[in-house]
Design a protein around this motif. Structure first.
Motif, PDB file in Angstrom:
ATOM      1  N   VAL A 265       1.096  -1.193  -0.053  1.00 11.14           N
ATOM      2  CA  VAL A 265      -0.188   0.095   0.145  1.00 11.14           C
ATOM      3  C   VAL A 265       0.735   1.158  -0.076  1.00 11.14           C
TER       4      VAL A 265
ATOM      5  N   TRP B  98       0.546   7.740   5.065  1.00  9.24           N
ATOM      6  CA  TRP B  98      -0.836   8.246   4.968  1.00  9.24           C
ATOM      7  C   TRP B  98      -1.518   7.000   4.712  1.00  9.24           C
ATOM      8  N   MET B  99      -1.303   6.565   3.654  1.00 10.55           N
ATOM      9  CA  MET B  99      -2.254   5.443   3.021  1.00 10.55           C
ATOM     10  C   MET B  99      -1.812   4.055   3.849  1.00 10.55           C
TER      11      MET B  99
ATOM     12  N   LEU C  28      -0.305   3.246   6.680  1.00 16.73           N
ATOM     13  CA  LEU C  28      -0.535   3.268   7.966  1.00 16.73           C
ATOM     14  C   LEU C  28      -1.973   3.171   8.413  1.00 16.73           C
ATOM     15  N   GLN C  29      -3.050   3.971   7.554  1.00 14.22           N
ATOM     16  CA  GLN C  29      -4.319   3.887   7.698  1.00 14.22           C
ATOM     17  C   GLN C  29      -4.963   2.578   7.225  1.00 14.22           C
ATOM     18  N   TYR C  30      -4.370   2.096   6.014  1.00  8.44           N
ATOM     19  CA  TYR C  30      -5.105   0.934   5.482  1.00  8.44           C
ATOM     20  C   TYR C  30      -4.912  -0.124   6.333  1.00  8.44           C
ATOM     21  N   HIS C  31      -3.880  -0.443   7.113  1.00 10.23           N
ATOM     22  CA  HIS C  31      -3.790  -1.290   7.857  1.00 10.23           C
ATOM     23  C   HIS C  31      -4.142  -1.288   9.612  1.00 10.23           C
ATOM     24  N   GLY C  32      -3.926   0.142   9.759  1.00 13.51           N
ATOM     25  CA  GLY C  32      -4.105   0.667  11.328  1.00 13.51           C
ATOM     26  C   GLY C  32      -3.175   0.373  12.217  1.00 13.51           C
ATOM     27  N   ARG C  33      -3.006   0.904  13.329  1.00 13.88           N
ATOM     28  CA  ARG C  33      -2.045   0.958  14.259  1.00 13.88           C
ATOM     29  C   ARG C  33      -1.638  -0.264  14.679  1.00 13.88           C
TER      30      ARG C  33
ATOM     31  N   ALA D  84      -2.199  -3.243  13.495  1.00 12.13           N
ATOM     32  CA  ALA D  84      -1.506  -4.403  12.664  1.00 12.13           C
ATOM     33  C   ALA D  84       0.050  -4.006  12.553  1.00 12.13           C
ATOM     34  N   PHE D  85       0.097  -2.836  12.433  1.00 13.05           N
ATOM     35  CA  PHE D  85       1.553  -2.650  12.781  1.00 13.05           C
ATOM     36  C   PHE D  85       2.439  -2.956  14.049  1.00 13.05           C
TER      37      PHE D  85
END
Lengths: 459, 459
Positions: B89, B348-349, B351-356, B358-359
């Motif tokens: 992403v 932006w894309m 980090l928001q696609y997966h969400g915090r 998931a990281f």
């Protein structure tokens, strides 16, 4: 299940959806304003938010429209700064570079990518009449200028081991702010940067340069480098390279060419750049006059040994276990960065997609557009041309109105975007052409908009 | 007809074709070798060619397969260096960043993009427990470290105007080579960099640090900055931040954290990073432990005024005609670069696609994978663990064979890729996990491959 997993199918959908957004955006450019009617409050309200714990998935692409609405579009009617137009094949190259995600520290870390970078750097050198120069790609002219001056410092007043000693750098008062920033960073001190007077064409005066060097020598200081601006950011003036090269050689000092704005125009008008190949180092920005998406800058240099002297300092963990000349090559021994994006791929794709003649033609048009505007300014009774136009920056003013107010109004009208410069103490409107999307009609629009804005002020 | 014209239809086809190549490449990764069986001669033969005058058009995409075959693939089995895995992403974000082609010098030049960058920098700061720190994105840890040390220099021994005076920088002997490079570039001199001994866990010894500072003061030199490695590139050791912060405060000197490798793991294991928020500046690489495509690094700093003091030097032509605090914001007043790519969009894309969460989970797995390998090494009679594993770098050796020969053979076998380090004078095999694609099975493969390579040597 892997971390951050996305199925092949979902990922393929996302990539194709993004490609469609890209294509639609490009085809929408003509209909977009030259500058968005957007406020800081608005962009903060739209985009200031915490990083949510839960993922939003593919919906993240829906935001592209809002982002696109509030950024500055790269239309053919944007003439501010020295802003390249973002050639689409280059953008597609950037996608593939990020897909391959090579770390171009060295051939070992990025086999084919390192080779391709060395090849395209050779193309750039050859295109500007400097075949045989080596170099590397970097993020911007500021970094390229910093590297050029770091090489000068290390060649003449080595500082890597014991620290900087004062050495004097000479440039014109029209030099880009990155030169002063580089001199500061390198520990030379801005007070050792001589910003010398220019002639009526805004070129560094060689008599002033000779005098300044002589004075510094008499006073016990060490001349280090001459920075030639090619061209200056305000008016595109090209400092007299053959004379500067002669002085540099006679004085035994470094000649760095800050060619971020202009040097690539040598592809179309080599006669303007006589003496360029006498430089020791040359910065150029392919994201300006080769229209590549940001970032894509380059430092060329005559002597790889000087680059190695300035930048080679390798930790053991990157020690290369190889004797082959191609396979043992490391960019980090010859440049500032260690991790480096595969910037060469966009050049590789875009330059070959269109071919060299097409880029020459595009640059020729930019030069013609600038002459077209200059003539239009000169033939308009309310307007005054403030500087010669050797490249593609045109500085002018309205004779009777507040030009700063005109500029604000031109931008607010949203049809064309100009920026500003100060020419002989006067506020200038400035249009610069490094834009493959600009048509003759777009150029004509500039005068129409400036006059309309001036009339509004009057109303 | 415009210069470099491509019809909307042809461009749309090209973009979609490239998206398909991207998706196919990602789904092919599992089947690719850990490192290509490619020679320098081969890559030169394939890619060394002149820039042709005529354009090749869409056929340029056909070369992607050849390039992909000869680069280093970002598979789940690449464990060399500290090499992030390139989250797709993020790569799609890079495409859209190049499509929008914003120049993030300032809000004026890149309205929404500048806002988004400030927001994601805030996310990064908050994620590592340093809410309230400001900063900017840059190309790599080398640049971030250079900026951090430039701020230290300008705060304590201002050099921008008059040139650098000797000031001493303290780091451990395990510090990254970019620290020495930065000290050199800044004109401080590598001889003023104290590379101090480490304890048995490869952490900077605070007693050695106190002694070195005291000695320098007694001898009339000026201590300038402590560089804490978090973690060291070889073993991931985390220097003792609370103690270093205390010493820095007591001595009135700068504390820079080189967190390129490790700091982002604070998202998953904050307890390892106690004291981080006491730093004056912190570098971190989102292209490592947030898996973003290169390049995506960040310098965080506590005091914007210190950044402005180090970097603010603006030319008139970028003078901002605006008083609004958001709209008048300029990154170039607080960082080294002027032209800057819209690096924030991929964050932006992605980090928001997966969400915090998931990281956090992905980083947790990397930490677990390193422990898994360390335990496997310790339980294998032929292997020896050479250092503790506080983060995700694992250094080990074969007890009986030539480890350099093993490494060559492991790489040639193409199943996993390891790199090397020197630990207490011994050649170490090194595996590092900052890879969202790595599975438990990939980790198990490491021991299998090392033993198989050792057996081949024996045969």
């Amino acid at each position: 299940m892997r971390a951050l997993e996305i199925s092949d199918r979902d990922l393929s959908k996302l990539a194709i959806e993004a490609a469609k957004l890209a294509a639609n955006y490009w085809s929408s450019l003509d209909g977009r304003p030259a500058y968005p009617a957007t406020s800081g409050t608005q962009t903060s309200r739209l985009f200031d938010r915490p990083w949510a714990r839960a993922g939003r998935g593919p919906a993240i692409l829906d935001e592209f429209a809002a982002i696109a609405e509030h950024v500055r579009p790269c239309t053919g009617r944007f003439f501010g700064y020295v802003a390249g137009s973002g050639e689409p094949v280059g953008a597609i190259g950037d996608l593939l570079a990020s897909v391959l995600n090579q770390n171009c520290t060295s051939w070992r870390s990025a086999p084919a990518a390192a080779t391709i970078e060395r090849v395209v750097v050779g193309w750039l050198a050859e295109a500007v009449g400097c075949a045989g120069f080596a170099g590397s790609l970097c993020g911007g002219g500021s970094t390229a200028n910093l590297m050029g001056l770091a090489m000068a410092r290390e060649s003449l007043l080595p500082a890597n081991d014991d620290g900087a000693r004062p050495g004097v750098v000479y440039a014109s008062e029209q030099a880009h702010m990155s030169i002063a920033k580089a001199v500061s960073l390198l520990g030379l001190g801005r007070n050792n940067l001589r910003l010398l007077p220019v002639d009526e064409d805004f070129r560094l005066r060689t008599d002033a340069l000779r005098d300044a060097i002589a004075l510094d020598r008499r006073q016990g200081r060490t001349p280090l480098a001459i920075v030639a601006s090619v061209g200056t950011v305000a008016t595109g003036a090209i400092d007299p390279l053959p004379h500067l090269a002669e002085i540099a050689r006679a004085e035994g000092i470094w000649l760095h060419v800050d060619g971020a704005f202009g040097v690539l125009a040598a592809l179309a008008a080599p006669e303007k750049f006589e003496g360029l190949s006498l430089a020791d180092s040359i910065s150029l920005d392919a994201h300006k006059w080769l229209y590549q998406p940001i970032d894509c800058s380059c430092l060329l240099h005559r002597e790889r040994t000087a680059a190695r002297k300035a930048f080679s300092y390798s930790g053991d963990y990157v020690r290369i276990l190889n004797q082959d000349p191609e396979e043992s090559f490391a960019f980090f021994d010859e440049s500032i960065e260690l991790t480096r994006r595969f910037r060469a791929l966009k050049l590789w794709m875009s330059l070959q997609y269109h071919g060299r003649d097409a880029f020459r033609e595009a640059i020729t048009r930019d030069l013609q557009h600038a002459q077209l505007l200059a003539r239009a300014v000169q033939s308009h009774p309310a307007l005054e041309l403030l500087a010669p136009v050797p490249l593609s920056a045109v500085c002018f003013r309205h004779r009777a109105r507040d030009n700063e107010a005109i500029l604000r109004r031109v931008i607010a009208r949203g049809r064309v975007y100009l920026s500003n410069a100060t020419i002989n103490g006067r506020f200038a409107l400035r249009a610069c052409f490094v834009n493959h999307r600009t048509t003759r009609e777009d150029v004509d629009e500039i005068i129409v908009e400036v006059i309309a804005a001036a009339d509004e002020l009057n109303a």
